[in-house]
Design an enzyme around this catalytic site. Structure first.
Site, mmCIF file in Angstrom:
data_model
loop_
_atom_site.group_PDB
_atom_site.id
_atom_site.type_symbol
_atom_site.label_atom_id
_atom_site.label_comp_id
_atom_site.label_asym_id
_atom_site.label_seq_id
_atom_site.Cartn_x
_atom_site.Cartn_y
_atom_site.Cartn_z
ATOM 1 N N ARG A 72 0.800 -1.228 0.000
ATOM 2 C CA ARG A 72 0.000 0.000 0.000
ATOM 3 C C ARG A 72 0.831 1.275 0.000
ATOM 4 N NH1 ARG A 72 -2.254 -3.688 3.376
ATOM 5 N NH2 ARG A 72 -4.006 -4.776 2.447
ATOM 6 N N GLU A 111 2.786 -9.952 14.624
ATOM 7 C CA GLU A 111 2.011 -10.537 15.717
ATOM 8 C C GLU A 111 1.752 -12.020 15.469
ATOM 9 O OE1 GLU A 111 -1.459 -8.159 16.877
ATOM 10 O OE2 GLU A 111 -0.550 -6.523 15.760
#
Length: 193
Positions: A72, A111
């Protein structure tokens, strides 16, 4: 630092940018409120305003490289680079850079696992002033890896910039002391982020 705290308080462009970002509940997994910038890209005015705010910030900072984080960061980085007279350098996931050129890589933890960013050797020269652009910062792991990668080749990372970021950005402490510039906070849906 949020744009609203840096002279843009009350700027209607920030609200329009925030409104143009779609929130997709429970994507890609339950509990995640995905901030989808594809709807921002469909709104030519909000998209232009996003780029213009970054351009206004970096125009007079002697930036020679805009480094965009896959994927992005590629949406905003080239337009910013063209407008400020800098080159655009993509920071890609492993084995995505075209050609047979040598790459330099930097691994980082997520994560839910780990990943890596790569850049062509020679794309950034020692001493060049760089900004790193991405759409969103959450933990700061990806941006920290981008900083380490660029600093390994002798670049001077001036700042990281994201369209979206949490006010209590946990990752800001992990950005190797580099400033972080954020346009808007994630929109809340049904009391959740």
């Amino acid at each position: 630092m949020f744009a609203a705290e840096n002279g843009l308080k009350g700027d209607p462009r920030l609200q329009a940018i925030s409104d143009a970002i779609r929130v997709v509940p429970h994507f890609p997994k339950p509990g995640i409120m995905f901030q989808d910038i594809t709807t921002l890209l469909l709104d030519h005015k909000a998209f232009k305003d996003t780029v213009d705010i970054f351009v206004d910030r970096y125009r007079d900072m002697d930036i020679s490289v805009v480094a965009g984080v896959e994927a992005r960061g590629f949406m905003f980085g080239p337009s910013i680079a063209l407008a400020i007279g800098a080159k655009f350098v993509p920071l890609r996931k492993p084995r995505k850079l075209p050609g047979t050129g040598e790459v330099i890589a930097e691994a980082y933890d997520l994560e839910y696992g780990s990943d890596c960013l790569e850049m062509h050797v020679g794309a950034v020269q020692p001493g060049e002033r760089v900004i790193v652009i991405d759409d969103l910062v959450a933990t700061g792991g990806t941006l920290s890896a981008a900083i380490r990668l660029l600093e390994r080749v002798g670049a001077q990372v001036v700042e990281c910039a994201c369209v979206i970021g949490l006010r209590e950005v946990k990752g800001q402490r992990r950005l190797n002391g580099k400033p972080l510039y954020i346009l808007v906070e994630p929109r809340e849906i049904d009391g959740c982020y």
